[in-house]
Design an enzyme around this catalytic site. Sequence first.
Site, PDB file in Angstrom:
ATOM      1  N   GLY A 184       7.079   0.616   5.166  1.00 17.49           N
ATOM      2  CA  GLY A 184       8.058  -0.430   4.891  1.00 17.49           C
ATOM      3  C   GLY A 184       7.384  -1.753   4.566  1.00 17.49           C
ATOM      4  N   LEU A 229       0.866  -1.183   0.000  1.00 22.04           N
ATOM      5  CA  LEU A 229       0.000   0.000   0.000  1.00 22.04           C
ATOM      6  C   LEU A 229       0.904   1.234   0.000  1.00 22.04           C
ATOM      7  CD1 LEU A 229      -2.459  -1.501   2.592  1.00 22.04           C
ATOM      8  CD2 LEU A 229      -2.935  -1.095   0.160  1.00 22.04           C
ATOM      9  N   ASP A 241       6.344  -5.063   5.880  1.00 20.37           N
ATOM     10  CA  ASP A 241       6.072  -5.818   7.117  1.00 20.37           C
ATOM     11  C   ASP A 241       6.844  -5.255   8.313  1.00 20.37           C
ATOM     12  OD1 ASP A 241       4.463  -7.505   5.569  1.00 20.37           O
ATOM     13  OD2 ASP A 241       6.099  -8.875   5.149  1.00 20.37           O
ATOM     14  N   ASN A 269      -2.265  -5.421   8.896  1.00 14.10           N
ATOM     15  CA  ASN A 269      -1.888  -6.508   7.994  1.00 14.10           C
ATOM     16  C   ASN A 269      -1.564  -7.729   8.847  1.00 14.10           C
ATOM     17  OD1 ASN A 269      -1.168  -7.946   5.722  1.00 14.10           O
ATOM     18  ND2 ASN A 269       0.717  -6.792   5.310  1.00 14.10           N
ATOM     19  N   THR A 270      -1.588  -8.868   8.231  1.00 16.76           N
ATOM     20  CA  THR A 270      -1.231 -10.094   8.931  1.00 16.76           C
ATOM     21  C   THR A 270      -0.148 -10.798   8.133  1.00 16.76           C
ATOM     22  OG1 THR A 270      -2.082 -12.264   9.538  1.00 16.76           O
ATOM     23  CG2 THR A 270      -3.352 -11.054   7.913  1.00 16.76           C
ATOM     24  N   HIS A 271       0.786 -11.401   8.853  1.00 13.11           N
ATOM     25  CA  HIS A 271       1.949 -12.001   8.191  1.00 13.11           C
ATOM     26  C   HIS A 271       2.198 -13.403   8.752  1.00 13.11           C
ATOM     27  CE1 HIS A 271       5.668 -12.108   5.988  1.00 13.11           C
ATOM     28  NE2 HIS A 271       6.300 -12.489   7.080  1.00 13.11           N
ATOM     29  N   ASP A 327       2.987   0.309   7.976  1.00 19.79           N
ATOM     30  CA  ASP A 327       3.677   1.564   7.688  1.00 19.79           C
ATOM     31  C   ASP A 327       4.235   1.465   6.266  1.00 19.79           C
ATOM     32  OD1 ASP A 327       5.955   0.035   7.800  1.00 19.79           O
ATOM     33  OD2 ASP A 327       6.722   0.925   9.660  1.00 19.79           O
TER      34      ASP A 327
HETATM   35  C1  GRF Z   1      -1.976 -15.555   4.761  1.00 18.43           C
HETATM   36  O1  GRF Z   1      -1.051 -16.449   5.326  1.00 18.43           O
HETATM   37  C2  GRF Z   1      -1.418 -14.176   4.676  1.00 18.43           C
HETATM   38  O2  GRF Z   1      -0.674 -13.783   5.778  1.00 18.43           O
HETATM   39  C3  GRF Z   1      -0.527 -14.343   3.474  1.00 18.43           C
HETATM   40  O3  GRF Z   1      -1.344 -15.028   2.563  1.00 18.43           O
HETATM   41  C4  GRF Z   1      -2.232 -15.845   3.291  1.00 18.43           C
HETATM   42  C5  GRF Z   1      -3.624 -15.497   2.864  1.00 18.43           C
HETATM   43  O4  GRF Z   1      -4.492 -16.587   3.012  1.00 18.43           O
HETATM   44  N1  GRF Z   1       0.027 -13.119   3.014  1.00 18.43           N
HETATM   45  P1  GRF Z   1      -6.023 -16.527   2.582  1.00 18.43           P
HETATM   46  O5  GRF Z   1      -6.098 -15.984   1.168  1.00 18.43           O
HETATM   47  O6  GRF Z   1      -6.735 -15.624   3.561  1.00 18.43           O
HETATM   48  O7  GRF Z   1      -6.510 -17.936   2.685  1.00 18.43           O
END
Ligand code: GRF
Length: 205
Positions: free
Chosen positions: A148, A98, A150, A112-114, A146
Amino acid sequence: MPDSAPCRLVVLVSGTGTLLQALIDACADPTYGAEVVAVGADRDSIAGLQRAKNADIATFVHPLQRGADRVQWDRELTALVAAFRPDLVVSAGFMKLLGPHFLSAFSGRVINTHPALLPSFPGMHGPRDALAYGVKISGATVFLVDEGVDSGAILSQAAVPVAEDDTVETLHERIKGVERELLVSTTRQLANCSWHVIDRKVHWE
Ligand code: GRF
């Protein structure tokens, strides 16, 4: 964000959308405190969009064409998301960075989730890189976005053990199970509490 109206979520996806589905399911409970008002994607014909349609949630698609002006793309994405007046934007497997315009429009309200324990193994291949490094514990991280890669302030993390015989796929699937729960619980907290960030540390009020 303590308010009687549910927290308005716009969720961005690029793939199968199981994280999105976990949020949709959580939002079905009126005590959860949030609702998914729109789902955006950078590509068409993905399961994530279908999940939104199945739940009667508005969708939009905004692809980044090869060679396209990224600043322009970022401005257009900002406008598309802003039209849904989100309290929080959730990047849930959205495979584009983004840009500055987007982040300043929704300042401090983009998460975001990683699928790794940041700051280890940022980028597109968290499970692959963790496996290749030989770590015994990996996990999931939910963080404030932010500019960067992740690198934003960490909201929550959960550990996941790495098995001897893991492949990238089996490890990623195990992480995703935990990642979905973490995203749901963290979003609940964001929807119902206030917070501020000092020196990268998130303080809940
Ligand atoms: C997740 O592990 C996310 O962190 C990563 O891609 C995956 C997305 O999974 N960047 P989904 O499309 O929600 O099943």
